[in-house]
Design a protein around this motif. Sequence first.
Motif, short mmCIF file in Angstrom:
data_model
loop_
_atom_site.label_atom_id
_atom_site.label_comp_id
_atom_site.label_asym_id
_atom_site.label_seq_id
_atom_site.Cartn_x
_atom_site.Cartn_y
_atom_site.Cartn_z
N ILE A 13 0.85 -1.20 0.00
CA ILE A 13 0.00 0.00 0.00
C ILE A 13 0.88 1.25 0.00
CG2 ILE A 13 -1.69 1.33 1.33
CD1 ILE A 13 -2.85 -1.34 2.33
N ASN A 34 13.53 -4.56 4.99
CA ASN A 34 14.24 -5.38 4.02
C ASN A 34 15.04 -4.49 3.06
OD1 ASN A 34 14.76 -6.71 1.52
ND2 ASN A 34 13.26 -8.29 2.06
N LEU A 60 11.55 -1.61 12.79
CA LEU A 60 10.80 -0.59 13.53
C LEU A 60 10.34 -1.05 14.90
CD1 LEU A 60 8.89 0.67 10.41
CD2 LEU A 60 10.60 1.97 11.70
N ALA A 86 3.15 3.15 7.66
CA ALA A 86 2.42 2.09 6.96
C ALA A 86 2.75 0.68 7.43
CB ALA A 86 2.69 2.19 5.46
#
Lengths: 246, 433
Positions: A13, A34, A60, A86
């Motif tokens: 998204i 990644n 994160l 996101a």
Amino acid sequence: MRNLLIIGATSAIAEATARRFAATGARFYLVGRNIERLAAIARDLEIRSGQPVVHESLNLDQIDQHPALLERISQTFGGIDIALIAHGTLPDQNACQQSVTATLAAIHTNALSVISLATLLANDLETRGRGTLIAISSVAGDRGRQSNYVYGAAKGMVSLFLQGLRNRLSSKGIQVITVKPGFVDTPMTAAFEKKGRLWAQPDQIAQGIVAAVERGRDEVYLPWFWRWIMLVILHLPEGVFKRLTL
Amino acid sequence: MSAVTPTSWGRYPTARPRQIQSCRDVQALALPDETLSRLPFGNGRSYGDVCLNNNGVLLLTRRLDRFIAFDPATGVLRAEAGILLAEILALIVPQGWFLPVTPGTQFVTLGGAIANDVHGKNHHVAGSFGCHVRAFELLRSDGNHLLCTPEQNTEWFQATVGGLGLTGLITWVEIQLQRIANPWIVAENRRFASLDEFLALDVEYEARYPYIMSWIDCATGLGRGIYMAGMHAPPGLLKSPPPQRRGLTVPFIPPISLVNSLSVAAFNRLYYHLPRPARGLIPYQPFFYPLDNLREWNRLYGRQGFFQYQCVIPPANAHAALWEILARIVVSGQGSMLAVLKRFGDKTSGGLLSFPRPGVTLALDFPNRGQSTLDLLERLDEVTRQAGGAVYPAKDARMSGDSFRHYYPQWVEFSRFIDPRFSSSFWRRVMEH
Ligand SMILES: Cc1cc2nc3c(=O)[nH]c(=O)nc-3n(C[C@H](O)[C@H](O)[C@H](O)COP(=O)(O)OP(=O)(O)OC[C@H]3O[C@@H](n4cnc5c(N)ncnc54)[C@H](O)[C@@H]3O)c2cc1C
Ligand SMILES: NC(=O)c1ccc[n+]([C@@H]2O[C@H](COP(=O)([O-])OP(=O)(O)OC[C@H]3O[C@@H](n4cnc5c(N)ncnc54)[C@H](OP(=O)(O)O)[C@@H]3O)[C@@H](O)[C@H]2O)c1
């Protein structure tokens, strides 16, 4: 030229959203886990936007790293116009029911790390007196259901947190947008059978996010029909709701 | 809405893959390790079954859609194989570049364009898509990554261009774009009253225009039609970017075809007589992609789907064979809405199974009326075979194995390059029957 920070930039998204912003001219700072995937996305966005793209790899979940991350961004990138948070995971509900560790890990990634970043970013935008903060929550956060209430609880916390943040910052010229997608065909939902008209493509969500920014919206259900579905679901009496298999 | 079971453009035949796998990263691409056969699936713009794999695995490539490199000075572009030509155009046209070759829809992927070695209106000057491919990477099921260029791994290059997805998965592609001075097209339209007139016009126009195609009325059997030629406009003629067009979508599949003999006759008459400017400037989209604005127009043909028949006939036999084909169609009463005629030039990509070859190509649509349509198409194949022509696999859902092997004798050599884990509904059909 707007400065966009995208956190969880490898999300399908987020990538679709970044492309839509790139087409209108934007500079990007991408953060994701990644590194190869991130580099490929950064290269793609450089070609689409015609601007150099900065990217940095970070897990994160490491909340203690967040302040330093924001420090690096403000030093090397400049002021943020739009920040999109996101990243997320869809935990296995059954596994979570059997394991407190798994439950708390899901809440850590989907709620606590988001709240940490939203807090730091909100303060940053507040100091500069402008900007937009967007976070992707979910329709799953509107009501707890047996099939995914751990994920739902984390998303519910994010929605409520953003609501408060919006209230706090509305007089400061800061826009806070809560995005609530329904079912989206992304790697997160790869295991699901995508039958029926409720499934959306990432680009439909991206289009909705860009429109929400341009129109100054506070909270968007994407695609739009989820607003009405959730209206019905939210109004079912608990006595009825608890007996449903949802 | 997300695709449930991928279909091809003709919605015939239906095929059910056992497994559908969406490929996501060029770096981390691992082909599924199991015994079922696999086949890449691009954007399903092939009409028949070259992109279908009944009871096998479909490897969806659309999410492999990132740009990897673009040099606006030289026009060399590298991108992952699932990117659509439409996305490439959106990037390059404002920077003064254009695709070297484009089919009649911009909604095809780079991988699909190579696997069918597609052609466009400029075949007589530019050859097919494969002529402009500088390099690509082929991923084989044994995990080997082959870098293929016209000079390196040449055999693999030639097997994969026009290779119908059977030689492995193309992960990325590098192509050479062509310079344009202007996003607008200088277009010219001429009516012609017969096939002879068409062939004469070709001689006159081919030297002047890089883009040529004709629409031919096959409801009356007169061989009349409209000749359409175009070129990229010179600089300075018009600077404004072409307007963005809003598309319409056919919202559902009607239970029966809306394309029938009545509507076909009416359409053909109208289309022939429709007033159109003899010469004018038009944006590139309606010139190259007249149907792309009516999204999912294939649904008009109803639940039974439809066939496309595209053949190429060598120059010496073109006139007689095309007459015979048009006559057989008129007799059958199964006229075609969109009949397209074009001359192919001599330039070839070297693709082992490539369809384009010198001659005249004719493409026709037929609603699926079951056996009677299949019989008609078989009768057309008789003509094509006798004339030494060939039928285009990208558009095919029914040719016999005999016909295929007759049209493509190189299939024997090609077979050596097929990935042992790859197969398609098309390939099994033309090998087994
Ligand atoms: C309206 C319309 C107009 C058209 N006009 C023309 C025209 O003018 N000229 C012309 O030549 N064609 C034309 N076509 C046909 C179309 O260009 C081809 O069928 C094209 O190959 C479709 O590409 P796709 O990406 O949809 O691939 P698909 O149809 O999904 O697949 C086509 C083939 O490519 C293979 N493939 C796809 N991706 C890969 C990959 N990454 N690696 C290896 N193999 C792969 C598949 O296995 C399959 O064999 C037209 C089609 C339509 C619907
Ligand atoms: N798909 C849906 O149906 C749906 C519905 C409602 C809401 N959402 C929400 O939409 C957002 C985007 O998801 P998506 O659908 O686009 O799925 P996705 O493509 O799987 O994206 C999720 C991304 O989050 C990243 N991520 C997860 N944990 C991380 C961590 N600890 N550190 C850094 N990155 C991490 C993943 O990185 P890796 O690439 O490294 O794995 C992945 O790129 C999520 O917040 C999700 O909850 C999705």
